[in-house]
Every structure is written in C-alpha cells, then in structure tokens.
Scaffold this active site. Sequence first.
Site, PDB file in Angstrom:
ATOM      1  CG  ASN A   1     -12.520   4.574  -1.135  1.00  0.00           C
ATOM      2  OD1 ASN A   1     -13.428   5.182  -0.567  1.00  0.00           O
ATOM      3  ND2 ASN A   1     -11.672   5.184  -1.944  1.00  0.00           N
TER       4      ASN A   1
ATOM      5  N   GLY B   1      -3.072   7.639 -13.361  1.00  0.00           N
ATOM      6  CA  GLY B   1      -3.759   7.151 -12.172  1.00  0.00           C
ATOM      7  C   GLY B   1      -3.210   7.672 -10.860  1.00  0.00           C
TER       8      GLY B   1
ATOM      9  CB  SER C   1      -2.750   4.536   1.823  1.00  0.00           C
ATOM     10  OG  SER C   1      -3.567   4.295   0.696  1.00  0.00           O
TER      11      SER C   1
ATOM     12  N   GLY D   1     -15.055  -3.844 -14.502  1.00  0.00           N
ATOM     13  CA  GLY D   1     -14.863  -4.328 -13.142  1.00  0.00           C
ATOM     14  C   GLY D   1     -15.225  -3.277 -12.115  1.00  0.00           C
ATOM     15  N   GLY D   2     -14.695  -3.441 -10.894  1.00  0.00           N
ATOM     16  CA  GLY D   2     -15.018  -2.524  -9.806  1.00  0.00           C
ATOM     17  C   GLY D   2     -14.569  -1.103 -10.077  1.00  0.00           C
TER      18      GLY D   2
ATOM     19  CE  LYS E   1     -10.937  -0.289  -2.754  1.00  0.00           C
ATOM     20  NZ  LYS E   1     -10.713   0.486  -3.979  1.00  0.00           N
TER      21      LYS E   1
ATOM     22  CB  SER F   1      -0.935   0.014   1.209  1.00  0.00           C
ATOM     23  OG  SER F   1      -1.660   1.227   1.254  1.00  0.00           O
TER      24      SER F   1
ATOM     25  CE1 TYR G   1       0.362   3.126  -7.730  1.00  0.00           C
ATOM     26  CE2 TYR G   1      -2.000   3.354  -8.073  1.00  0.00           C
ATOM     27  CZ  TYR G   1      -0.939   2.824  -7.368  1.00  0.00           C
ATOM     28  OH  TYR G   1      -1.163   1.973  -6.318  1.00  0.00           O
TER      29      TYR G   1
END
Length: 325
Positions: free
Chosen positions: A91, A288, A21, A168-169, A70, A19, A267
């Site tokens: 999310n 992205g 984040s 998709g999602g 999710k 991740s 990205y």
Amino acid sequence: MIKGTTKLLAVIGHPIAHSLSPAMHNAAISHLGVDFVYLPFPVKPEDLKVALAGFAAIGVRGFSITIPHKQAILPLLSDVSPIARSIGAVNTVYLTDKGWCGTNTDVEGFLAPLQTPPTPPYQGGAKDAISPLETGNTAVESCPPPYQGGARGGSDWSQKVAVILGNGGAARAVVAGCAQLGCAEIHVVGRNEQNLGEFQQSWVNSPMPVQNLQVHTWNDLSRLISQADLLVNTTPVGMYPQGEKSPVAAGEIDRISAGAIVYDLIYTPNPTQFIKDAQLRGALAIDGLEMLVQQGAAALKIWLDTESVPVDVMRQALRQHLGLD
C-alpha cells in the site's frame, strides 16, 4: 503553494476520486510547512507499469496504492518488505537507489490504537506509539522492517483471543497484526471452507509464519464471540449506504464480554451498527478511521524521512472531510 521546487507524492488507483488520502496528507504537509504536495492519479490496470516509469522520470518521491493495484504492483517493484509479502499486498511505495520499494503500513495502522487502552467511545490514536521507523535509522535505503513492538502500557496479549470476521485482503493485515501482538489464539471466520483452508495454508510458509491461526465458518461465530478479547470486522457489511446492517446478529453480539475490544475497519458510517451494538453490551470500540489515519501517518514518515508527523491534524482533516465534526 505549489512551486517548481515542490516535491511530489501521490496515490494511484482506479477509480481514485473517492480517496480520502489527499485531504489527510496535504493537511499534514501544510502543518509541517514542507515543500511537498500529495496528488491523486487515476491509473488503469493496463497502465500500471508505464505509470511507475513516469513517476520515476518526474521525480515522484513516493505514493500510496489502492484498489486494484495492491497485488498487481508486487512484481514491478525492486524490493518488497517481508510484511508486504506476508500480506500479499503493497500500500506504500517509495523510491530508493535500487528503484521502487514497496511495503505495507496497514499492520502498523491496525496496531496503533491497540497500543494504549481505548475507551468507549474511542477518542483518538496512540500519539506516543512507537513506529518501526522511530526505533532506528530512518534513512530509506531499504524497505522498513516488520513492526517489532508489542502492546504498550503493560498490556499482555499472550493470553488473549482474537476473532477476525472475514478472510479477504484486509483480514491478512489484521492476522499479521494480531500475530505481532502475540495473541494466544487467532480465529478467522469466513463463509467458504475452501477459501478458508487456502487462507490458513498461505500463512504456513509465509515470510512471517502464523502457527496459532484457526479458521471457521460462520456457524462457529456465537461460540467464538464469547471467547473473544478482540473482535475485528474486516468485511464490508455495515458500510455506507447500508449503515443499518451489522456482520453480527444481535443475538450473537450479546455474547461479547464486557471489556472486550471491538474493532471495525469501516469508517463510514461512524460509528457503525456493529460498534454501537457492541458498546451497548460493554465492549470497548475502535473504528476504521483511526487505522486509516495511522497507516497514512506511517507512510508519510517514510516519504518525509522523519520520526514525527502531525497525527492529530491528519485525523481532524478526515473528520471534517467526512462531516463528523
């Protein structure tokens, strides 16, 4: 410095080591000088319910959710925003007096760089873009409303055609975003006719119905690209380590109109082959990384109950982490 007073934010997933984040959010937290920290927690699918109870017990203020939670988290939440129900995924979660509330900031993240005209190559986010939390009371007593804004800078999307690669999602967030922009036509391209039909039907009775959505197989792609004002890749084709690939063949991308916007949710690599091919033909490009930054910024505004977060700092932290600077 983490202290006994430090408030906790988190991201959960399985696995979670990859991740980005924490780098993004902790850079913003440090810049703001607030007493928070954002930590990654690996949570197995069978432990999701227990993890939520544990987070509430230790006072976690909010958390991000990534694969595979999710969708699974939806029935475990006290409240879910209409945008999250429409997309079918959460999310971002935060704690209220009612319990855990879930929303989805991917739509806001997707829309942000479309709200001011991008230039090739795209150089940054719409720093003056108005978040739904900036238009009213930012108190987190209930789930934030769906994004209500349109394209800024006088752009009119009511005559524009959006073509979305993949069903998709991620495509669901893009469809919701294009609907909120007011696109005249939204076309989704996929490989399986049955899945495409189910995708289209799912929007008919959703909390945010999308009436101008059409679905197509890849056989229609060449024709659709020539009509596209906005072409979005939501597929994983072209993602590292297969960065030389593109979801659109050279002969088909030749049909893109100069000045059309090409948007790749990938990205890494940066730029993707898809974006490079489109730019050579005069398209404007968005990658992205900006959606990742902007959806994170929208979540951080909710958790910190603030109208402004340092988007530039978050973007720079990610670029450095990815070795792009």
